[in-house]
Design an enzyme around this catalytic site. Sequence first.
Site, PDB file in Angstrom:
ATOM      1  N   HIS A  62       0.829  -1.198   0.000  1.00  0.00           N
ATOM      2  CA  HIS A  62       0.000   0.000   0.000  1.00  0.00           C
ATOM      3  C   HIS A  62       0.865   1.250   0.000  1.00  0.00           C
ATOM      4  O   HIS A  62       1.978   1.242   0.509  1.00  0.00           O
ATOM      5  CB  HIS A  62      -0.897   0.028   1.243  1.00  0.00           C
ATOM      6  CG  HIS A  62      -1.794  -1.156   1.332  1.00  0.00           C
ATOM      7  ND1 HIS A  62      -2.157  -1.695   2.542  1.00  0.00           N
ATOM      8  CD2 HIS A  62      -2.399  -1.909   0.391  1.00  0.00           C
ATOM      9  CE1 HIS A  62      -2.962  -2.741   2.329  1.00  0.00           C
ATOM     10  NE2 HIS A  62      -3.117  -2.879   1.032  1.00  0.00           N
ATOM     11  N   LYS A  69       5.223   6.518   7.732  1.00  0.00           N
ATOM     12  CA  LYS A  69       4.741   5.619   8.785  1.00  0.00           C
ATOM     13  C   LYS A  69       5.901   5.162   9.653  1.00  0.00           C
ATOM     14  O   LYS A  69       7.023   5.018   9.178  1.00  0.00           O
ATOM     15  CB  LYS A  69       4.123   4.355   8.183  1.00  0.00           C
ATOM     16  CG  LYS A  69       2.935   4.539   7.304  1.00  0.00           C
ATOM     17  CD  LYS A  69       2.510   3.193   6.734  1.00  0.00           C
ATOM     18  CE  LYS A  69       1.384   3.340   5.741  1.00  0.00           C
ATOM     19  NZ  LYS A  69       1.018   2.047   5.160  1.00  0.00           N
ATOM     20  N   TYR A 129       0.923   1.074  13.688  1.00  0.00           N
ATOM     21  CA  TYR A 129       1.418   2.078  12.743  1.00  0.00           C
ATOM     22  C   TYR A 129       1.191   3.464  13.330  1.00  0.00           C
ATOM     23  O   TYR A 129       0.102   3.755  13.812  1.00  0.00           O
ATOM     24  CB  TYR A 129       0.621   2.061  11.431  1.00  0.00           C
ATOM     25  CG  TYR A 129       0.318   0.748  10.809  1.00  0.00           C
ATOM     26  CD1 TYR A 129       0.994   0.332   9.669  1.00  0.00           C
ATOM     27  CD2 TYR A 129      -0.677  -0.083  11.324  1.00  0.00           C
ATOM     28  CE1 TYR A 129       0.698  -0.872   9.059  1.00  0.00           C
ATOM     29  CE2 TYR A 129      -0.985  -1.289  10.724  1.00  0.00           C
ATOM     30  CZ  TYR A 129      -0.288  -1.681   9.588  1.00  0.00           C
ATOM     31  OH  TYR A 129      -0.586  -2.871   8.988  1.00  0.00           O
ATOM     32  N   ASP A 166      -6.754  -6.134  -2.087  1.00  0.00           N
ATOM     33  CA  ASP A 166      -5.371  -6.412  -2.498  1.00  0.00           C
ATOM     34  C   ASP A 166      -5.312  -7.453  -3.613  1.00  0.00           C
ATOM     35  O   ASP A 166      -4.468  -7.363  -4.510  1.00  0.00           O
ATOM     36  CB  ASP A 166      -4.529  -6.865  -1.312  1.00  0.00           C
ATOM     37  CG  ASP A 166      -4.188  -5.727  -0.366  1.00  0.00           C
ATOM     38  OD1 ASP A 166      -4.358  -4.551  -0.749  1.00  0.00           O
ATOM     39  OD2 ASP A 166      -3.748  -6.010   0.767  1.00  0.00           O
TER      40      ASP A 166
END
Length: 175
Positions: A62, A69, A129, A166
């Site tokens: 992604h 991040k 995250y 995905d």
Amino acid sequence: MIQALPTKFAEARVFVPDVFEDDRGFFKETWSDPKYAEAGLDLRFAQDSCSWSTRNVIRGLHYDFRMAKLVQCLKGRIWDAIVDLRRNSPTYLQWQGFLLTDRNHKQLFVPAGFGHGFLALDDEVVVHYKNSVPYDPANEGAVWWRNAKIGVEWPLVGEPRLSAKDAAVPEEFLP
């Protein structure tokens, strides 16, 4: 003192916080503005997110070109991959993988402009995250996890488990 380890990408790093262990377990700070700034990561984060996965789940690759991040595995083990998706970068489409576990305490800083994904290596995996901007589905994109132009070598044993989103990413698509 937080340890900052280099990666093949100048902008990406692996951080290892101080961990205090004894016979009861361990304690660590997962984020401290002044300590991480001193270690070279002076960034404001806007959102924290957490995912739970089972063995062979692959999340990614992604990207959101606005978002950096800081990723860490709180339970279990993941094999984490980043790929440089910045078209004008000398490392465009290069990737690197990292083992992040609840015991090695490593945190991967994924710069804006990079794709990110991971493979869950255990039956229960929890990943945390810190995101530099709030999640916005209008800005998120994905590259197929087996994109031949990138060639990430996933240490997958068995069949992958992908989300419908995905699995629907075109195999050759690049942003």
